[in-house]
Design an enzyme around this catalytic site. Structure first.
Site, PDB file in Angstrom:
ATOM      1  N   ASP A  59      49.684 -32.622  60.939  1.00 16.32           N
ATOM      2  CA  ASP A  59      48.744 -31.746  60.242  1.00 16.32           C
ATOM      3  C   ASP A  59      48.750 -30.397  60.946  1.00 16.32           C
ATOM      4  OD1 ASP A  59      46.345 -30.818  58.684  1.00 16.32           O
ATOM      5  OD2 ASP A  59      46.280 -32.933  58.143  1.00 16.32           O
TER       6      ASP A  59
ATOM      7  N   HIS B 100      49.140 -28.132  55.243  1.00 14.64           N
ATOM      8  CA  HIS B 100      48.769 -28.895  56.444  1.00 14.64           C
ATOM      9  C   HIS B 100      49.946 -28.980  57.405  1.00 14.64           C
ATOM     10  CE1 HIS B 100      44.756 -30.110  55.146  1.00 14.64           C
ATOM     11  NE2 HIS B 100      45.258 -30.388  53.956  1.00 14.64           N
TER      12      HIS B 100
ATOM     13  N   GLU C 138      45.942 -29.871  48.975  1.00 17.84           N
ATOM     14  CA  GLU C 138      45.313 -28.653  49.484  1.00 17.84           C
ATOM     15  C   GLU C 138      46.356 -27.615  49.943  1.00 17.84           C
ATOM     16  OE1 GLU C 138      41.091 -30.432  51.068  1.00 17.84           O
ATOM     17  OE2 GLU C 138      42.766 -30.489  52.476  1.00 17.84           O
TER      18      GLU C 138
END
Length: 494
Positions: free
Chosen positions: A145, A218, A281
Site C-alpha cells: 500500500d 495505493h 480508490e
C-alpha cells in the site's frame, strides 16, 4: 457445491490436527482417535460427523478439511483445558450425542492488513491458528500500500530496502494534507522464506493465503522505492498518512513489465488460485490524456481498467484468477473471470453477481472489524461505524436484493481488519475478537440455524474461556479492560 470449491482444491492427504486425530481409510475400524475419510458421506465439501457414545468417539469426514474440522469441534466439546493442551489424547469426559456439520460458504475469509502496520511472521502464524480454531479458511494478506511494501521481490530489492520503511505514522485521523506524524519510524517485510513458511503453515490448517498487490493506486511505497514507476516520475517518500494518496502508477509498458515480474514471484510463492490486484480508490488527476490515447483508451478514467485487464491477463497465463475491490465494477471492459470483493456496500456485489461475476461480500457497514465497537467514551479507537458483536452476528451475506438464480455467485464473505489504527498484535486482538467469532458462525452456519438470542450466552459461557486459554486479548462484552483503554480520534479506513 459452492463455486469456490473448485477454486481451492484440497487433496485428501495429510491431516493437521495437533495430534488429536489420525486419518484412516473408509474400510478401517474407527477408534476414538480415528477420522474415517469417506467421500460419500456428504455432497458438501468440508463436511464431517462425530458420533459420541459411552464406547468412544467415531468421526467420519468427507475430506481432509472436514477431518480437521471434526478435530476442532472435539476440542470445543472438551472445553478450555483442551485449548491449552498440546495433545488431547487421554481421558476426557464428553456428552454423548451426534454432530453432523458442514459449512454454508466455501469462502470464509479474513483480510489482515500488514501494509499499514507490519506484523511479524510469528503474529501472522498465531493469527492463522486463531482462524483455524474458528474454521475460517481464507487469509487475504494485504501486502502492499502507500504506507509500506511487505513482500520481498528479489528482482527489485529497493521495494523492501526503501518501500518497507516510513519515518512515522499519523496518530488517528488528521485533516487531509496534514504533514505531521508521530516521528516513530515503522517498517518491516517478509522474506521469500517467511512467506513460504506462512503459506505452508496455512495449508496444513486448510487455509488459503490470498496475496494482494495493489495497482494502480495505493502504490506510493513502490513509487518511493522506484520513482520511475510513478505517474510523474518525481521522488516521493513512503507515505506516513492514511487516506488516498494522489500518487499512482504510470500507465506504461515498462511499469506493466515491472509488475509482471512482481506477480511472477507472487505466484511462485503463493499457491492460491486467486490473487488480489486491488483496483480501488484510484485518483486520475496525475494522468494525462495523451497517456490514455497512447494506449488506445478514450480517457484517463479508462486507465485503471487497462491495468486490471493487462495484469489480470498475465495472472491468467499462470492459471490464477484476479480478485478486485468493487471499484473495478466502475471500469469498462472488466474481464469475465474477475472476482469482486464488495466493500463499499452490497449494491456493487449484487450487480456483479447478476452480471455473472463471483463475489465475496465484505461491506464496510457490517464486517469492518477495525471500526469501533461502541459509542462509549472508553472506546480506544473510535473510528468508522459502531458495530457490536451482536451486529456482526446479525449480518447476512446474501443480499436481500439478489435474485435467487444468482445466489450461487456469492462465494462467501470476508471480515476486514485494516490496521491504520491497530499498531500491534494486541490491538489486532482487541479489534478482531470476539466479533470474529460471531462472523465465523455467520459464514459457517445456515441462516435458519443461527441463534441470535442464544449467541451472547454461548459466547460468554463457553467461547470466551477458550479465547482466554488461547491468550487472546479480546474486548470484554462490557467494554474495554483498563489496559485496553487509550484515547483516539475519529477516522476512516483508506
Amino acid at each position: 457445491m459452492n463455486a469456490f470449491d473448485t477454486l481451492l482444491p484440497r487433496p485428501v492427504t495429510a491431516l493437521a490436527t495437533g495430534g488429536a486425530l489420525a486419518v484412516a481409510s473408509p474400510s478401517a475400524v474407527a477408534t476414538p482417535s480415528t477420522v474415517v475419510i469417506d467421500p460419500g458421506l456428504s455432497p458438501h465439501s468440508e463436511a464431517y460427523r462425530l458420533s459420541i457414545t459411552p464406547d468412544g468417539v467415531r468421526a467420519v469426514a468427507v475430506d481432509a478439511a472436514g477431518a480437521a474440522h471434526a478435530a476442532r469441534t472435539l476440542r470445543q466439546l472438551l472445553g478450555p483445558d483442551a485449548f491449552r493442551a498440546a495433545d488431547i489424547r487421554g481421558s476426557w469426559e464428553l456428552p454423548c450425542g451426534e454432530v453432523a456439520d458442514h459449512p454454508r460458504f466455501a469462502w470464509r475469509g479474513v483480510l489482515l492488513d500488514v501494509a499499514r502496520h507490519f506484523l511479524p511472521k510469528s503474529s501472522v502464524l498465531r493469527f492463522l491458528d486463531l482462524m483455524a480454531a474458528h474454521k475460517l479458511n481464507v487469509l487475504h494478506l494485504h501486502l502492499t500500500d502507500d504506507q509500506g511494501w511487505r513482500l520481498e521481490v528479489p528482482a527489485f530489492p529497493r521495494l523492501t530496502e526503501v518501500g518497507a520503511w516510513r519515518k512515522g505514522s499519523w496518530t488517528g485521523r488528521q485533516p487531509d494534507g496534514d504533514p505531521t506524524h508521530d516521528g516513530r519510524p515503522h517498517g518491516g517485510f517478509y522474506s521469500t522464506a517467511d512467506l513460504r513458511e506462512i503459506v505452508a503453515y496455512a495449508r496444513e490448517r486448510h487455509i488459503t493465503v490470498v496475496p494482494e498487490v495493489d495497482v494502480p493506486g495505493h502504490s506510493q511505497a513502490a513509487i518511493a522505492a522506484y520513482p520511475e514507476l510513478g505517474s510523474t516520475g518525481e521522488p516521493v517518500e513512503v507515505w506516513h498518512a492514511w487516506g488516498v494518496s494522489e500518487h499512482t502508477l504510470a500507465p506504461t509498458r515498462a511499469v506493466i513489465d515491472f509488475y509482471k515480474t512482481v506477480l511472477d514471484h507472487v505466484v511462485d510463492v503463493f499457491d492460491s488460485p486467486v490473487v488480489c490486484l486491488g483496483g480501488d480508490e484510484v485518483p486520475t488527476g496525475r494522468w494525462r490524456g495523451e497517456q490514455a490515447a497512447a494506449l488506445g483508451l478514450e480517457s484517463v478514467e479508462a486507465i485503471p481498467g487497462w491495468f486490471l485487464r493487462t495484469l489480470g491477463g498475465h495472472l491468467a497465463e499462470h492459471g490464477r484468477r484476479t480478485l478486485g475491490w468493487d471499484d473495478v465494477m466502475d471500469h469498462a471492459g472488466l474481464s469475465p473471470g474477475v472476482l469482486v470483493a464488495s466493500w463499499r456496500g452490497e449494491k456493487a456485489g449484487t450487480a456483479a453477481a447478476v452480471a455473472g461475476h463471483d463475489v465475496v461480500m465484505c461491506p464496510e457497514q457490517h464486517v469492518y472489524l477495525d471500526h469501533r465497537q461502541s459509542e462509549h467514551p472508553d472506546e480506544p479507537i473510535p473510528v468508522g461505524f459502531a458495530r457490536t458483536t451482536e451486529d456482526v452476528y446479525a449480518y447476512e451475506p446474501i443480499p436481500a436484493e439478489l435474485p435467487e438464480d444468482a445466489h450461487h455467485r456469492v462465494l462467501g464473505a470476508q471480515a476486514q481488519i485494516w490496521t491504520e489504527h491497530l499498531d500491534s498484535p494486541r490491538r489486532v486482538d482487541y479489534a478482531a475478537f470476539p466479533r470474529l467469532a460471531a462472523f465465523a458462525e455467520v459464514v459457517w452456519s445456515a441462516k435458519e440455524l443461527r441463534d441470535p438470542a442464544g449467541f451472547p450466552r454461548r459466547l460468554a459461557e463457553h467461547h470466551l474461556p477458550r479465547l482466554d486459554a488461547l491468550g487472546v486479548e479480546y474486548r470484554a462484552p462490557d467494554g474495554p479492560r483498563p489496559w485496553q483503554r487509550r484515547p483516539g480520534v475519529p477516522g476512516r479506513r483508506r
